[in-house]
Write a protein that holds these residues in place. Structure first.
Motif, PDB file in Angstrom:
ATOM      1  N   LYS A 284       0.987  -1.164   0.047  1.00  0.00           N
ATOM      2  CA  LYS A 284       0.047  -0.242   0.121  1.00  0.00           C
ATOM      3  C   LYS A 284       0.911   1.358   0.193  1.00  0.00           C
ATOM      4  CE  LYS A 284      -3.991  -1.913   2.400  1.00  0.00           C
ATOM      5  NZ  LYS A 284      -5.149  -1.447   3.500  1.00  0.00           N
ATOM      6  N   ALA A 285       1.936   1.143   0.818  1.00  0.00           N
ATOM      7  CA  ALA A 285       2.749   2.523   0.849  1.00  0.00           C
ATOM      8  C   ALA A 285       3.487   2.735  -0.556  1.00  0.00           C
ATOM      9  CB  ALA A 285       3.878   2.222   1.759  1.00  0.00           C
ATOM     10  N   LEU A 286       3.848   1.716  -1.215  1.00  0.00           N
ATOM     11  CA  LEU A 286       4.582   1.639  -2.673  1.00  0.00           C
ATOM     12  C   LEU A 286       3.475   2.467  -3.533  1.00  0.00           C
ATOM     13  CD1 LEU A 286       7.014  -1.583  -2.771  1.00  0.00           C
ATOM     14  CD2 LEU A 286       7.486   1.086  -2.572  1.00  0.00           C
ATOM     15  N   ALA A 287       2.145   1.907  -3.392  1.00  0.00           N
ATOM     16  CA  ALA A 287       1.024   2.210  -4.392  1.00  0.00           C
ATOM     17  C   ALA A 287       0.795   3.847  -4.018  1.00  0.00           C
ATOM     18  CB  ALA A 287      -0.196   1.441  -4.158  1.00  0.00           C
ATOM     19  N   SER A 288       1.039   4.331  -2.908  1.00  0.00           N
ATOM     20  CA  SER A 288       0.842   5.833  -2.737  1.00  0.00           C
ATOM     21  C   SER A 288       2.114   6.556  -2.789  1.00  0.00           C
ATOM     22  CB  SER A 288       0.425   5.715  -0.989  1.00  0.00           C
ATOM     23  OG  SER A 288      -0.614   5.010  -0.728  1.00  0.00           O
ATOM     24  N   THR A 289       3.030   5.919  -3.530  1.00  0.00           N
ATOM     25  CA  THR A 289       4.371   6.923  -3.591  1.00  0.00           C
ATOM     26  C   THR A 289       4.344   7.446  -5.082  1.00  0.00           C
ATOM     27  OG1 THR A 289       5.727   5.411  -2.156  1.00  0.00           O
ATOM     28  CG2 THR A 289       6.684   6.743  -3.923  1.00  0.00           C
ATOM     29  N   ASP A 290       4.678   8.836  -5.169  1.00  0.00           N
ATOM     30  CA  ASP A 290       4.399   9.425  -6.539  1.00  0.00           C
ATOM     31  C   ASP A 290       5.680   9.155  -7.309  1.00  0.00           C
ATOM     32  OD1 ASP A 290       6.599  11.146  -5.495  1.00  0.00           O
ATOM     33  OD2 ASP A 290       5.252  12.700  -5.007  1.00  0.00           O
ATOM     34  N   ALA A 291       5.792   9.727  -8.631  1.00  0.00           N
ATOM     35  CA  ALA A 291       6.798   9.577  -9.455  1.00  0.00           C
ATOM     36  C   ALA A 291       8.108   9.899  -8.980  1.00  0.00           C
ATOM     37  CB  ALA A 291       6.279  10.237 -10.805  1.00  0.00           C
ATOM     38  N   ASN A 292       8.232  10.955  -8.078  1.00  0.00           N
ATOM     39  CA  ASN A 292       9.342  11.481  -7.459  1.00  0.00           C
ATOM     40  C   ASN A 292       9.918  10.697  -6.100  1.00  0.00           C
ATOM     41  OD1 ASN A 292       9.756  13.373  -9.471  1.00  0.00           O
ATOM     42  ND2 ASN A 292       8.136  14.557  -8.156  1.00  0.00           N
ATOM     43  N   GLY A 293       9.122   9.753  -5.727  1.00  0.00           N
ATOM     44  CA  GLY A 293       9.365   8.659  -4.726  1.00  0.00           C
ATOM     45  C   GLY A 293       9.064   9.277  -3.261  1.00  0.00           C
ATOM     46  N   PHE A 294       8.051  10.321  -3.518  1.00  0.00           N
ATOM     47  CA  PHE A 294       7.443  10.972  -2.014  1.00  0.00           C
ATOM     48  C   PHE A 294       6.172  10.286  -1.783  1.00  0.00           C
ATOM     49  CE2 PHE A 294      10.764  13.571  -2.985  1.00  0.00           C
ATOM     50  CZ  PHE A 294      11.390  14.092  -1.852  1.00  0.00           C
ATOM     51  N   MET A 295       5.778  10.148  -0.311  1.00  0.00           N
ATOM     52  CA  MET A 295       4.491   9.322   0.022  1.00  0.00           C
ATOM     53  C   MET A 295       3.967  10.521   0.998  1.00  0.00           C
ATOM     54  SD  MET A 295       3.315   5.926   1.752  1.00  0.00           S
ATOM     55  CE  MET A 295       4.400   6.312   3.079  1.00  0.00           C
ATOM     56  N   ASP A 296       2.695  11.126   0.649  1.00  0.00           N
ATOM     57  CA  ASP A 296       2.115  11.976   1.579  1.00  0.00           C
ATOM     58  C   ASP A 296       1.285  11.328   2.738  1.00  0.00           C
ATOM     59  OD1 ASP A 296       2.947  14.407   0.408  1.00  0.00           O
ATOM     60  OD2 ASP A 296       1.448  14.344  -0.995  1.00  0.00           O
ATOM     61  N   VAL A 297       1.641  11.357   3.583  1.00  0.00           N
ATOM     62  CA  VAL A 297       1.008  10.604   4.909  1.00  0.00           C
ATOM     63  C   VAL A 297       0.253  11.698   6.014  1.00  0.00           C
ATOM     64  CG1 VAL A 297       1.448   8.852   6.878  1.00  0.00           C
ATOM     65  CG2 VAL A 297       2.867   8.982   4.811  1.00  0.00           C
ATOM     66  N   SER A 298      -0.892  10.923   6.410  1.00  0.00           N
ATOM     67  CA  SER A 298      -1.665  11.664   7.343  1.00  0.00           C
ATOM     68  C   SER A 298      -1.566  10.892   8.639  1.00  0.00           C
ATOM     69  CB  SER A 298      -3.312  11.988   7.149  1.00  0.00           C
ATOM     70  OG  SER A 298      -3.259  12.744   5.910  1.00  0.00           O
ATOM     71  N   ILE A 299      -1.287  11.560  10.007  1.00  0.00           N
ATOM     72  CA  ILE A 299      -1.170  10.834  11.099  1.00  0.00           C
ATOM     73  C   ILE A 299      -1.995  11.266  11.991  1.00  0.00           C
ATOM     74  CG2 ILE A 299       0.589  10.479  12.918  1.00  0.00           C
ATOM     75  CD1 ILE A 299       2.771  11.075  10.504  1.00  0.00           C
ATOM     76  N   THR A 300      -2.679  10.353  12.614  1.00  0.00           N
ATOM     77  CA  THR A 300      -3.816  10.632  13.675  1.00  0.00           C
ATOM     78  C   THR A 300      -3.689   9.601  14.663  1.00  0.00           C
ATOM     79  OG1 THR A 300      -5.351  11.049  11.667  1.00  0.00           O
ATOM     80  CG2 THR A 300      -6.181  10.720  13.922  1.00  0.00           C
ATOM     81  N   GLY A 301      -3.689  10.331  15.981  1.00  0.00           N
ATOM     82  CA  GLY A 301      -3.810   9.442  17.187  1.00  0.00           C
ATOM     83  C   GLY A 301      -4.975   8.603  17.521  1.00  0.00           C
ATOM     84  N   THR A 302      -4.939   7.471  17.591  1.00  0.00           N
ATOM     85  CA  THR A 302      -5.991   6.540  17.707  1.00  0.00           C
ATOM     86  C   THR A 302      -6.253   5.889  18.979  1.00  0.00           C
ATOM     87  OG1 THR A 302      -4.772   4.486  16.818  1.00  0.00           O
ATOM     88  CG2 THR A 302      -5.943   5.896  15.444  1.00  0.00           C
ATOM     89  N   SER A 303      -5.015   5.896  19.856  1.00  0.00           N
ATOM     90  CA  SER A 303      -5.101   5.204  21.134  1.00  0.00           C
ATOM     91  C   SER A 303      -3.973   5.719  22.156  1.00  0.00           C
ATOM     92  CB  SER A 303      -4.859   3.468  20.943  1.00  0.00           C
ATOM     93  OG  SER A 303      -4.875   3.013  22.281  1.00  0.00           O
ATOM     94  N   VAL A 304      -4.717   5.834  23.315  1.00  0.00           N
ATOM     95  CA  VAL A 304      -3.667   6.463  24.438  1.00  0.00           C
ATOM     96  C   VAL A 304      -3.913   5.361  25.744  1.00  0.00           C
ATOM     97  CG1 VAL A 304      -2.948   8.294  25.906  1.00  0.00           C
ATOM     98  CG2 VAL A 304      -3.691   8.663  23.713  1.00  0.00           C
ATOM     99  N   ILE A 305      -2.991   4.709  26.082  1.00  0.00           N
ATOM    100  CA  ILE A 305      -3.129   3.739  27.327  1.00  0.00           C
ATOM    101  C   ILE A 305      -2.191   4.068  28.380  1.00  0.00           C
ATOM    102  CG2 ILE A 305      -3.071   1.499  27.766  1.00  0.00           C
ATOM    103  CD1 ILE A 305      -4.092   0.554  25.288  1.00  0.00           C
ATOM    104  N   TYR A 306      -2.783   4.246  29.621  1.00  0.00           N
ATOM    105  CA  TYR A 306      -1.800   4.463  30.629  1.00  0.00           C
ATOM    106  C   TYR A 306      -2.060   3.576  31.700  1.00  0.00           C
ATOM    107  CZ  TYR A 306       1.106   7.259  33.841  1.00  0.00           C
ATOM    108  OH  TYR A 306       2.274   7.689  34.668  1.00  0.00           O
TER     109      TYR A 306
END
Length: 337
Positions: A284-306
């Motif tokens: 999936k990561a390679l499929a999301s990579t553009d012609a210049n070899g970059f991948m735009d990633v969105s990062i979201t917190g999903t879990s906090v355990i203490y």
């Protein structure tokens, strides 16, 4: 001769009348004060006493309240530690600024902590704090709360507070409560403490970056195959203990492409760098990579355990702050060889 005698008698009578005429105002006043001085002293003392009592019992409460209202608080250290679903441990060090010439002492009191949004107090407090006895000096004095375990008064308010702390550049909170003020030998005065403070927060984690990223192409399925360091600056005086944090990694092309884990995460003032282990779907990561070899990633917190418990107010705050990052996949592959 008779006529001359009559004139002389009338002249003497006129002189006698002039001599025995009524005394002037000054003489009257002098005689009055000489006779009644003690009464005037008594009246003066009574008036002075009444004025003084009015100043003490009517003016003093207003002066005291005005002094309290005019004071401001500046946080130098603010820590939110040991989170639990219904509790937090708070340490707060602050400088109290006072322009008043008086140096009163405030009794210990219970203060409600409110979130203030656009100068409007939220209807329900976040929590309550036990404020210790404080001797207010001019122009500054210190006040500290160390390791105080507090109950969360309203989970929704704490979630809103945590969200603002994470996403905004500044946040405003207020401490309110009633206490007693002592000033020398003057009567003790009841005052209402209401102090709002605006301070820097995490500013949306601006400056966030992932560095030293390496991909382990031989890692077993389901095991972390991407390692690196997460970095961001914290411009505030805040320390926030989160625990084990899970982040979702997603792209527009492939959706969720993996997740990252940060263990024992505690955000401190200054530059923060944490080790990261991620499980990445390489296809999936390679499929999301553009012609210049970059991948735009969105990062979201999903879990906090203490301590084995989900901290929902932090989970919701992290979920509201989506981070964007451009990863150089070609460079990562080259560094991983």
């Amino acid at each position: 001769m008779a006529h001359g005698s009559d004139k002389t008698i009338r002249a003497e009578q006129i002189e006698q009348v002039e001599v025995t005429s009524w005394p002037g105002f000054g003489q009257k006043a002098k005689r009055h004060f000489t006779r009644w001085w003690w009464l005037h002293v008594l009246v003066f003392c009574v008036c002075f006493l009444i004025t003084t009592l009015c100043l003490i019992y009517i003016g003093m409460p207003k002066i005291a309240q005005s002094g309290v209202d005019g004071s401001t608080m500046e946080f130098t250290d603010l820590q939110f530690l040991d989170p639990a679903p219904g509790f937090l441990t708070i340490t707060q060090n602050a400088v109290l600024h006072s322009s008043s010439i008086f140096t009163p002492t405030l009794d210990p009191f219970k203060a409600s902590l409110y979130l203030v949004t656009n100068d409007i107090f939220e209807p329900i407090p976040v929590t309550s704090l036990a404020i210790p006895r404080a001797h207010v000096l001019h122009p500054t004095s210190n006040i500290s709360i160390v390791g105080q375990r507090v109950a969360i008064a309203d989970l929704g308010q704490l979630t809103d507070f945590a969200t603002q702390v994470l996403t905004l550049e500044n946040v405003t909170t207020a401490l309110t409560g009633k206490t007693k003020l002592h000033e020398g030998y003057l009567p003790v005065v009841d005052v209402h403490y209401n102090s709002s403070t605006t301070y820097q927060t995490l500013n949306g984690l601006k400056g966030f970056n992932i560095t030293e990223v390496k991909l382990n192409l031989t890692a077993p399925d389901g095991e972390p195959n991407l390692h690196g360091s997460i970095y961001f600056p914290n411009p505030s005086v805040l320390t926030v203990a989160l625990g084990n944090v899970t982040l979702s990694l997603a792209t527009k092309v492939s959706g969720v492409v993996g997740n990252a884990t940060l263990l024992n995460l505690t955000i401190t003032p200054g530059n923060n760098t944490f080790p990261m282990a991620a499980t990445l779907d390489q296809a999936k990561a390679l499929a999301s990579t553009d012609a210049n070899g970059f991948m735009d990633v969105s990062i979201t917190g999903t879990s906090v355990i203490y301590n084995g418990q989900h901290i929902t107010y932090y989970e919701k705050a992290l979920a509201s702050n989506v981070l964007s990052l451009k990863l150089n996949v070609r460079q990562i592959l080259a560094d991983s060889e």
